[in-house]
Enzyme design. Structure first.
Site, short mmCIF file in Angstrom:
data_model
loop_
_atom_site.label_atom_id
_atom_site.label_comp_id
_atom_site.label_asym_id
_atom_site.label_seq_id
_atom_site.Cartn_x
_atom_site.Cartn_y
_atom_site.Cartn_z
N LEU A 18 59.79 60.85 -56.69
CA LEU A 18 61.03 60.33 -56.08
C LEU A 18 61.65 59.25 -56.97
CD1 LEU A 18 59.57 59.75 -52.50
CD2 LEU A 18 61.02 61.67 -53.24
N ASP A 60 53.96 60.66 -56.66
CA ASP A 60 54.19 59.20 -56.68
C ASP A 60 52.93 58.39 -56.40
OD1 ASP A 60 57.18 58.73 -57.00
OD2 ASP A 60 57.16 60.25 -55.42
N GLU A 65 50.17 50.70 -54.24
CA GLU A 65 50.47 49.56 -53.37
C GLU A 65 51.05 49.98 -52.02
OE1 GLU A 65 52.70 45.53 -54.16
OE2 GLU A 65 54.15 47.17 -54.17
N ASP A 66 51.74 51.11 -52.00
CA ASP A 66 52.44 51.49 -50.77
C ASP A 66 51.52 52.02 -49.67
OD1 ASP A 66 55.02 50.76 -51.61
OD2 ASP A 66 55.03 52.49 -52.94
N ARG A 85 54.93 61.38 -49.67
CA ARG A 85 53.91 60.39 -50.03
C ARG A 85 52.91 60.13 -48.91
NH1 ARG A 85 55.40 55.23 -53.09
NH2 ARG A 85 53.17 55.55 -53.37
N ARG A 131 62.23 52.65 -46.29
CA ARG A 131 60.88 53.22 -46.07
C ARG A 131 60.14 52.59 -44.89
NH1 ARG A 131 59.22 55.47 -51.03
NH2 ARG A 131 61.02 56.63 -51.79
N HIS A 161 62.47 47.91 -52.04
CA HIS A 161 61.36 47.34 -51.28
C HIS A 161 61.51 45.82 -51.30
CE1 HIS A 161 58.51 50.98 -52.00
NE2 HIS A 161 58.70 50.90 -50.71
N CYS A 248 53.72 47.67 -57.68
CA CYS A 248 53.49 49.00 -57.07
C CYS A 248 52.24 49.68 -57.60
CB CYS A 248 54.64 49.94 -57.36
SG CYS A 248 56.25 49.19 -57.39
#
Ligand code: CIR
Length: 253
Positions: A18, A60, A65-66, A85, A131, A161, A248
């Protein structure tokens, strides 16, 4: 002090991940070199690196981190806001079981990406973004407060973010760009203000005795150095092409 980090090698499918940027298709070979340099920089900061292999099914997934929000006492498994994701959290949960006993979870209809969470001492800031939705932010705030932390929800206006535009260096000092400059919720901290041209440098990470910053942002680098921090600069060109930054690429705890 951070003792551990988790990173994940990007797969070849990374180039199909993405992005909202118009910086072109990433060069996979160059990306791997940049990722290796990132891992070496973290080692220089004195942390133990848990290095996960690439997962081609999740383009991704190098942006670990996400998938989680970590504190010394517990881990929160997120519910990433991008459908492609969401499955990344499975692997991360099992890896984190090696480090944590206590887990919390963000659940649907709540969505939340770790990139929207910034910790400043015992206070967590939670961004509502493309997100992270209101319900995800509400759930996380409730988790933090039940565990004795403070939590503030911030509605993002432009940044992708929360941590795209803000970083905490320790000693009450934050690095801020764009909509976070002079933001009332951050007025209590000393601010290193990033110029519009250097906005990408606001996503930097303080890891023990160093601040890791993207290469090529002389004004921000100077300000961080003048605030008394040693810096390590890394070329982030191929990471930036997929909307990623320094924070990230790892979970630090
Ligand atoms: C994504 O769109 O999810 C990735 N291409 C970039 C994620 C960056 N993660 C972060 O800022 N924490």
């Amino acid at each position: 002090m951070f003792k551990n980090v988790i990173v994940k090698t990007p797969g070849k499918s990374y180039v199909n991940g993405l992005t909202t940027s118009d910086l072109g298709t990433p060069d996979y070979g160059k990306l791997l070199e940049q990722h290796e340099a990132y891992v070496e920089a973290l080692k220089q900061c004195g942390v133990e690196v848990t290095h996960l292999p690439a997962s081609e099914e999740f383009p991704d997934s190098t942006f670990v981190e996400d998938t989680a929000v970590l504190t010394p006492e517990f881990a929160v498994i997120t519910n990433p806001g991008a459908d492609s994701r969401n499955g990344e959290i499975k692997e991360m949960e099992s890896v984190l079981k090696n480090f944590y006993e206590k887990f919390h979870y963000i659940t649907a209809p709540g969505t939340l990406d770790g990139g929207d969470i910034l910790q400043i001492e015992d206070h967590f800031y939670i961004g509502i973004s493309e997100r992270t939705n209101t319900e995800g932010a509400r759930q996380l705030k409730e988790i933090f407060e039940s565990e004795g932390y403070k939590a503030t929800i911030i509605q993002l206006k432009e940044f992708f973010h929360l941590k795209t535009g803000i970083a905490y260096l320790g000693d009450n000092v934050i690095v801020v760009a764009g909509e976070f400059i002079d933001h009332p919720d951050f007025a209590q901290y000393k601010q290193i203000k990033v110029t519009v041209e250097e906005t990408y440098c606001a996503n930097c990470i303080a890891v023990n005795d160093y601040v890791i910053i993207p290469k090529g942002y002389e004004d921000t680098k100077r300000q961080i150095n003048e605030a008394g921090h040693k810096t390590i600069e890394l070329d982030m060109s191929e990471v930036r092409k997929q909307d990623g930054g320094l924070s990230c690429l790892s979970l630090r705890f």
